[in-house]
Scaffold this motif. Sequence first.
Motif, PDB file in Angstrom:
ATOM      1  N   LEU A 115      27.317  38.129  55.627  1.00  0.00           N
ATOM      2  CA  LEU A 115      26.227  39.102  55.712  1.00  0.00           C
ATOM      3  C   LEU A 115      25.356  39.039  54.464  1.00  0.00           C
ATOM      4  CD1 LEU A 115      24.659  41.580  56.699  1.00  0.00           C
ATOM      5  CD2 LEU A 115      26.484  43.015  55.729  1.00  0.00           C
ATOM      6  N   TYR A 116      26.000  39.040  53.303  1.00  0.00           N
ATOM      7  CA  TYR A 116      25.219  39.072  52.067  1.00  0.00           C
ATOM      8  C   TYR A 116      24.422  37.786  51.879  1.00  0.00           C
ATOM      9  CZ  TYR A 116      28.283  43.042  51.251  1.00  0.00           C
ATOM     10  OH  TYR A 116      28.970  44.226  51.387  1.00  0.00           O
ATOM     11  N   GLU A 117      24.964  36.658  52.312  1.00  0.00           N
ATOM     12  CA  GLU A 117      24.198  35.406  52.244  1.00  0.00           C
ATOM     13  C   GLU A 117      22.953  35.490  53.125  1.00  0.00           C
ATOM     14  OE1 GLU A 117      27.652  32.107  51.216  1.00  0.00           O
ATOM     15  OE2 GLU A 117      27.210  32.556  53.320  1.00  0.00           O
ATOM     16  N   LYS A 118      23.075  36.101  54.301  1.00  0.00           N
ATOM     17  CA  LYS A 118      21.918  36.262  55.184  1.00  0.00           C
ATOM     18  C   LYS A 118      20.862  37.172  54.575  1.00  0.00           C
ATOM     19  CE  LYS A 118      24.564  35.541  59.438  1.00  0.00           C
ATOM     20  NZ  LYS A 118      25.168  36.207  60.628  1.00  0.00           N
ATOM     21  N   LEU A 119      21.293  38.097  53.705  1.00  0.00           N
ATOM     22  CA  LEU A 119      20.369  39.030  53.058  1.00  0.00           C
ATOM     23  C   LEU A 119      19.811  38.475  51.749  1.00  0.00           C
ATOM     24  CD1 LEU A 119      22.230  42.398  53.721  1.00  0.00           C
ATOM     25  CD2 LEU A 119      20.131  41.575  54.823  1.00  0.00           C
ATOM     26  N   GLY A 120      20.100  37.206  51.455  1.00  0.00           N
ATOM     27  CA  GLY A 120      19.494  36.553  50.300  1.00  0.00           C
ATOM     28  C   GLY A 120      20.336  36.520  49.041  1.00  0.00           C
ATOM     29  N   PHE A 121      21.594  36.945  49.108  1.00  0.00           N
ATOM     30  CA  PHE A 121      22.461  36.897  47.939  1.00  0.00           C
ATOM     31  C   PHE A 121      23.056  35.499  47.781  1.00  0.00           C
ATOM     32  CE2 PHE A 121      22.272  41.416  48.701  1.00  0.00           C
ATOM     33  CZ  PHE A 121      22.344  41.977  47.437  1.00  0.00           C
ATOM     34  N   VAL A 122      23.220  35.081  46.517  1.00  0.00           N
ATOM     35  CA  VAL A 122      23.774  33.769  46.200  1.00  0.00           C
ATOM     36  C   VAL A 122      25.039  33.967  45.368  1.00  0.00           C
ATOM     37  CG1 VAL A 122      23.360  31.577  45.012  1.00  0.00           C
ATOM     38  CG2 VAL A 122      21.492  32.712  46.245  1.00  0.00           C
ATOM     39  N   ALA A 123      26.099  33.274  45.736  1.00  0.00           N
ATOM     40  CA  ALA A 123      27.356  33.381  44.986  1.00  0.00           C
ATOM     41  C   ALA A 123      27.176  32.786  43.590  1.00  0.00           C
ATOM     42  CB  ALA A 123      28.469  32.663  45.729  1.00  0.00           C
ATOM     43  N   THR A 124      27.741  33.472  42.581  1.00  0.00           N
ATOM     44  CA  THR A 124      27.630  32.999  41.201  1.00  0.00           C
ATOM     45  C   THR A 124      28.979  32.631  40.595  1.00  0.00           C
ATOM     46  OG1 THR A 124      27.656  35.301  40.418  1.00  0.00           O
ATOM     47  CG2 THR A 124      25.496  34.277  40.789  1.00  0.00           C
ATOM     48  N   HIS A 125      30.025  33.416  40.855  1.00  0.00           N
ATOM     49  CA  HIS A 125      31.333  33.103  40.303  1.00  0.00           C
ATOM     50  C   HIS A 125      32.383  34.000  40.967  1.00  0.00           C
ATOM     51  CE1 HIS A 125      29.674  36.360  37.777  1.00  0.00           C
ATOM     52  NE2 HIS A 125      30.930  36.773  37.646  1.00  0.00           N
ATOM     53  N   GLU A 126      33.640  33.735  40.669  1.00  0.00           N
ATOM     54  CA  GLU A 126      34.753  34.521  41.213  1.00  0.00           C
ATOM     55  C   GLU A 126      35.126  35.643  40.240  1.00  0.00           C
ATOM     56  OE1 GLU A 126      36.796  33.921  44.026  1.00  0.00           O
ATOM     57  OE2 GLU A 126      35.656  32.197  44.748  1.00  0.00           O
ATOM     58  N   ILE A 127      35.553  36.750  40.808  1.00  0.00           N
ATOM     59  CA  ILE A 127      36.118  37.856  40.034  1.00  0.00           C
ATOM     60  C   ILE A 127      37.596  37.962  40.409  1.00  0.00           C
ATOM     61  CG2 ILE A 127      36.072  40.334  39.581  1.00  0.00           C
ATOM     62  CD1 ILE A 127      33.587  38.906  38.580  1.00  0.00           C
ATOM     63  N   LEU A 128      38.470  37.964  39.414  1.00  0.00           N
ATOM     64  CA  LEU A 128      39.909  38.011  39.644  1.00  0.00           C
ATOM     65  C   LEU A 128      40.447  39.392  39.305  1.00  0.00           C
ATOM     66  CD1 LEU A 128      40.893  34.633  37.908  1.00  0.00           C
ATOM     67  CD2 LEU A 128      40.096  35.004  40.256  1.00  0.00           C
ATOM     68  N   ARG A 129      41.212  39.966  40.221  1.00  0.00           N
ATOM     69  CA  ARG A 129      41.849  41.264  39.990  1.00  0.00           C
ATOM     70  C   ARG A 129      43.272  41.043  39.483  1.00  0.00           C
ATOM     71  NH1 ARG A 129      41.504  43.379  44.863  1.00  0.00           N
ATOM     72  NH2 ARG A 129      43.587  42.766  45.520  1.00  0.00           N
ATOM     73  N   HIS A 130      43.569  41.646  38.336  1.00  0.00           N
ATOM     74  CA  HIS A 130      44.932  41.646  37.795  1.00  0.00           C
ATOM     75  C   HIS A 130      45.393  43.092  37.726  1.00  0.00           C
ATOM     76  CE1 HIS A 130      45.560  37.461  36.256  1.00  0.00           C
ATOM     77  NE2 HIS A 130      44.245  37.431  36.412  1.00  0.00           N
ATOM     78  N   GLN A 131      46.581  43.350  38.232  1.00  0.00           N
ATOM     79  CA  GLN A 131      47.091  44.719  38.167  1.00  0.00           C
ATOM     80  C   GLN A 131      48.602  44.724  38.281  1.00  0.00           C
ATOM     81  OE1 GLN A 131      45.212  46.876  41.350  1.00  0.00           O
ATOM     82  NE2 GLN A 131      46.285  45.805  42.965  1.00  0.00           N
ATOM     83  N   GLY A 132      49.205  45.767  37.702  1.00  0.00           N
ATOM     84  CA  GLY A 132      50.646  45.902  37.738  1.00  0.00           C
ATOM     85  C   GLY A 132      51.109  46.883  36.675  1.00  0.00           C
ATOM     86  N   VAL A 133      52.412  46.904  36.455  1.00  0.00           N
ATOM     87  CA  VAL A 133      53.025  47.804  35.469  1.00  0.00           C
ATOM     88  C   VAL A 133      53.100  47.073  34.131  1.00  0.00           C
ATOM     89  CG1 VAL A 133      55.069  49.137  34.861  1.00  0.00           C
ATOM     90  CG2 VAL A 133      54.308  49.023  37.247  1.00  0.00           C
ATOM     91  N   VAL A 134      52.500  47.666  33.133  1.00  0.00           N
ATOM     92  CA  VAL A 134      52.382  47.024  31.819  1.00  0.00           C
ATOM     93  C   VAL A 134      53.749  46.872  31.167  1.00  0.00           C
ATOM     94  CG1 VAL A 134      51.344  47.201  29.521  1.00  0.00           C
ATOM     95  CG2 VAL A 134      50.076  48.010  31.529  1.00  0.00           C
ATOM     96  N   GLY A 135      54.007  45.663  30.633  1.00  0.00           N
ATOM     97  CA  GLY A 135      55.210  45.420  29.852  1.00  0.00           C
ATOM     98  C   GLY A 135      54.983  45.740  28.386  1.00  0.00           C
ATOM     99  N   ARG A 136      55.831  45.215  27.558  1.00  0.00           N
ATOM    100  CA  ARG A 136      55.697  45.437  26.116  1.00  0.00           C
ATOM    101  C   ARG A 136      54.567  44.566  25.572  1.00  0.00           C
ATOM    102  NH1 ARG A 136      58.011  47.363  21.621  1.00  0.00           N
ATOM    103  NH2 ARG A 136      57.856  46.122  19.713  1.00  0.00           N
ATOM    104  N   VAL A 137      53.662  45.190  24.830  1.00  0.00           N
ATOM    105  CA  VAL A 137      52.541  44.473  24.221  1.00  0.00           C
ATOM    106  C   VAL A 137      52.438  44.908  22.764  1.00  0.00           C
ATOM    107  CG1 VAL A 137      50.059  44.004  24.311  1.00  0.00           C
ATOM    108  CG2 VAL A 137      51.315  44.464  26.445  1.00  0.00           C
ATOM    109  N   ASP A 138      52.394  43.936  21.858  1.00  0.00           N
ATOM    110  CA  ASP A 138      52.277  44.255  20.435  1.00  0.00           C
ATOM    111  C   ASP A 138      50.881  44.776  20.119  1.00  0.00           C
ATOM    112  OD1 ASP A 138      54.881  43.447  19.920  1.00  0.00           O
ATOM    113  OD2 ASP A 138      54.275  41.356  19.553  1.00  0.00           O
TER     114      ASP A 138
END
Length: 283
Positions: A115-138
């Motif tokens: 649909l968005y391509e038909k409306l004139g939008f052009v793909a530029t790059h990928e967006i990656l979703r990262h999610q979860g329960v945070v571990g130990r981080v310094d």
Amino acid sequence: MDKPMQTETVTIAPFEAHHLDGALALSRAAGWAHRREDWKMIWSISEGRVALAGDRVVGTALMTPFSSTCSAINMIIVDESQRGQGLGRQLTTAVIELAGDRECRLTATSDGLPLYEKLGFVATHEILRHQGVVGRVDTPENVGWIAPDDALSAIKALDRTAFGADRGPLHDALAKEGPFAVVRNGDNIVAFAATRPFGIGEVVGPVVAENAEQARDLIAFILSSKEGRFVRIDIPEQSGLSSLLEGWGLPHDGGVVAMARGATGVPQTPEVRTFVLASQALG
């Protein structure tokens, strides 16, 4: 003889505050994580349209303006009972018209891409979703929290350089939702990150920095106080942060395609860039 089926008349109207509960019901049915508070924040800095079957919200779309040059088209949902009838196209077209001459940016699922391509939008790059329960981080030593009142003008300037448009109202809204972490060079703020409640947990973003090391330290600083909590982070594929996030307990969990319509000018290489999005909706 069977009577012909009656179909509901659907009308398009401005998206007003009393439509938020209906929009929330739609997004829950679609499996989105948004709370009413998340909807309200985006709506508060946007213009939009709803599709109504009687008083029932059966479709939504928002246009978030970033000054007079750019906009984010977002929160496009159509009730399952209304799909396949062109309503998504109608709503998207309506908010593109609200954008006027602005460049329009959005993120698309594989279902929405045609649909968005038909409306004139052009793909530029990928967006990656990262999610979860945070571990130990310094905790890095070169990052600290700052009161938004003391830093908002510097944060807005950095974001304007990285994003390519003024998102001042977005940062005013973010400042009400959660704190900012910053990296300084002397007295100057050279990188920042925001965090706030979202969905069933929290989200980190945007993160704007001069380089990947600053971005890593900003994210680590924020995550170091969130061990055992659910956090979401959306990154451009080119950020190079995926392996770090996975090591901190936030695996790659799908993503979307970033698209643009009406982009002008030559791509620039600013001194700072966006390593983490504010959200898929807002870029």
